[in-house]
Write a protein that holds these residues in place. Structure first.
Motif, short mmCIF file in Angstrom:
data_model
loop_
_atom_site.label_atom_id
_atom_site.label_comp_id
_atom_site.label_asym_id
_atom_site.label_seq_id
_atom_site.Cartn_x
_atom_site.Cartn_y
_atom_site.Cartn_z
N LEU A 119 0.82 -1.21 0.00
CA LEU A 119 0.00 0.00 0.00
C LEU A 119 0.85 1.25 0.00
CD1 LEU A 119 -2.74 -1.11 2.57
CD2 LEU A 119 -2.93 -0.99 0.08
N ASP A 120 2.16 1.08 0.07
CA ASP A 120 3.10 2.19 0.03
C ASP A 120 3.66 2.30 -1.39
OD1 ASP A 120 5.05 4.08 1.68
OD2 ASP A 120 6.27 2.91 0.28
N SER A 121 3.54 3.46 -2.01
CA SER A 121 3.94 3.59 -3.41
C SER A 121 5.42 3.33 -3.62
CB SER A 121 3.55 4.97 -3.94
OG SER A 121 4.21 6.00 -3.21
N VAL A 139 -2.70 1.36 -10.53
CA VAL A 139 -3.19 0.05 -10.10
C VAL A 139 -4.38 0.21 -9.16
CG1 VAL A 139 -2.61 -2.03 -8.79
CG2 VAL A 139 -0.98 -1.11 -10.45
N TRP A 140 -4.30 1.15 -8.25
CA TRP A 140 -5.40 1.39 -7.32
C TRP A 140 -6.66 1.82 -8.06
CZ3 TRP A 140 -6.35 -0.24 -2.71
CH2 TRP A 140 -7.33 0.36 -1.91
N ARG A 141 -6.51 2.62 -9.12
CA ARG A 141 -7.66 2.99 -9.95
C ARG A 141 -8.26 1.75 -10.62
NH1 ARG A 141 -4.87 8.02 -11.05
NH2 ARG A 141 -3.75 7.11 -12.81
N GLU A 168 3.69 -4.75 6.35
CA GLU A 168 2.40 -4.18 5.97
C GLU A 168 1.24 -5.15 6.13
OE1 GLU A 168 2.10 -1.56 2.50
OE2 GLU A 168 4.15 -2.18 2.00
N ILE A 169 1.47 -6.29 6.68
CA ILE A 169 0.45 -7.34 6.75
C ILE A 169 -0.84 -6.84 7.38
CG2 ILE A 169 -0.12 -9.60 7.70
CD1 ILE A 169 1.93 -9.48 5.32
N LEU A 170 -0.76 -6.13 8.48
CA LEU A 170 -1.97 -5.67 9.16
C LEU A 170 -2.71 -4.63 8.32
CD1 LEU A 170 -0.80 -5.45 12.88
CD2 LEU A 170 -2.00 -7.32 11.73
N ASP A 171 -1.98 -3.73 7.67
CA ASP A 171 -2.63 -2.72 6.82
C ASP A 171 -3.35 -3.38 5.65
OD1 ASP A 171 -1.69 -0.65 8.42
OD2 ASP A 171 0.13 -0.37 7.24
N LEU A 172 -2.72 -4.38 5.05
CA LEU A 172 -3.35 -5.08 3.93
C LEU A 172 -4.55 -5.90 4.39
CD1 LEU A 172 0.00 -6.05 2.22
CD2 LEU A 172 -1.84 -4.78 1.07
#
Length: 328
Positions: A119-121, A139-141, A168-172
């Motif tokens: 989620l981090d560019s 990609v997000w679009r 980033e597991i929790l954020d994802l």
């Protein structure tokens, strides 16, 4: 083993990303020439006259990046319209999806998996090998477009690479709280980039589950797929979490799939290269589809032996093709 009824079909070996886990950085790949790719008609002939008669009814279109295939929506429509097709899905990196999501849906595609490893560019660009303008937003679009036109389930694939995106597991996982999205964590494999694998190894699915369990709790989901993912759910979440544990937890007994490359090689097992059939050459040199059926049936019969006997060597083996060339 489960009945093998699911075929992953690579439409093209080219990709507009160079993901770390798929191909080594700086590696020069020999991409297929146009004449080496199966034509749409050859592919449809094999689906109708070889694969469906031996029991395949579920198909997933992959790459490389399948949206690079010319007239891909027309091919989707042709496969979706076959009366024997029980399920048709696609795996894409999502970069070209925003403009094509509606066309694909209208053509009959209903399920889609989109790779979203961060989620981090900056981390995302590092993983996909991009050194120019960031591609994360595009990609997000694509993800939002697919969600907007009604793809359900919409699955997000995350290959977990230690020291790169495992923080980033929790954020994802949190993406599943408010939307009916299905995030699937995939253990990093040695196929595609053995050097990075030997340096990093993998994070086990149970480790990931424990991190999520400690934060929110975790229950076994009532939504179960026919594939290799073990499906869980954060209590109260709208979506689910899948864990594909090909390195830490053998699921050969649940395997229901084969892979078909863009140049016509049928591969019975992802983790080793035993038993592959060159159907394109056979078709082009006049082998009848009845004979090809017989060859594929024979391969189906020995698939359990290939899976189990080849698994240990496969989890640390050397491969003549990268993940992008195999089709994932």
């Amino acid at each position: 083993m489960n009945q093998v009824d699911y075929l992953r079909i690579s439409l093209v070996d080219r990709c507009n990303f160079r993901c770390q886990y798929c191909m080594p950085e700086g590696a020069e790949l020999d991409y297929l020439l146009k004449q080496e790719l199966l034509t749409d008609q050859e592919l449809l002939t094999l689906i109708q006259e070889v694969f469906i008669p031996v029991g395949f009814t579920r198909f997933r279109l992959t790459g490389g990046e399948p949206l690079l295939r010319p007239r891909v929506a027309d091919l989707v429509k042709a496969i979706a319209s076959l009366p024997q097709t029980q399920d048709l899905s696609m795996t894409t990196n999502g970069f070209l999806l925003a403009s094509q999501a509606q066309k694909l849906y209208d053509a009959g595609l209903r399920r889609i998996n989109i790779s979203l490893d961060s989620l981090d560019s900056n981390t995302f660009d590092q993983i996909i090998g991009n050194h120019g303008r960031s591609r994360w937003q595009q990609v997000w679009r694509g993800i939002q477009a697919a969600y907007g036109v009604g793809f359900d389930p919409l699955k997000l694939n995350v290959v977990v690479i230690p020291g790169v995106n495992d923080h980033e597991i929790l954020d994802l996982a949190a993406l599943t709280l408010d939307k009916q999205w299905h995030v699937r964590f995939i253990e990093f494999m040695p196929i595609g980039n053995g050097d990075l694998f030997s340096d990093r190894g993998w994070v086990s699915s149970e480790d990931l589950r424990q991190r999520i369990r400690d934060r929110w709790g975790l229950t076994t989901s009532q939504v179960c797929g026919a594939g290799p993912a073990d499906v869980f759910q954060i209590p109260g979440a709208k979506g689910t979490l899948g864990f594909i544990s090909q390195m830490s937890e053998c699921f050969c007994d649940r395997c229901n799939r084969m892979r078909f490359s863009a140049d016509g090689w049928l591969r019975p097992c992802l983790l080793n290269e035993t038993g592959q059939l060159d159907l394109k050459t056979a078709l082009r040199t006049g082998t009848s589809t009845d004979q090809l059926q017989a060859q594929v049936r024979q391969l189906l019969e020995i698939k359990p032996e290939i899976n189990f006997k080849g698994r240990d060597s496969g989890t640390a083996g050397l491969y003549s093709r990268t993940m992008s060339q195999i089709g994932g």
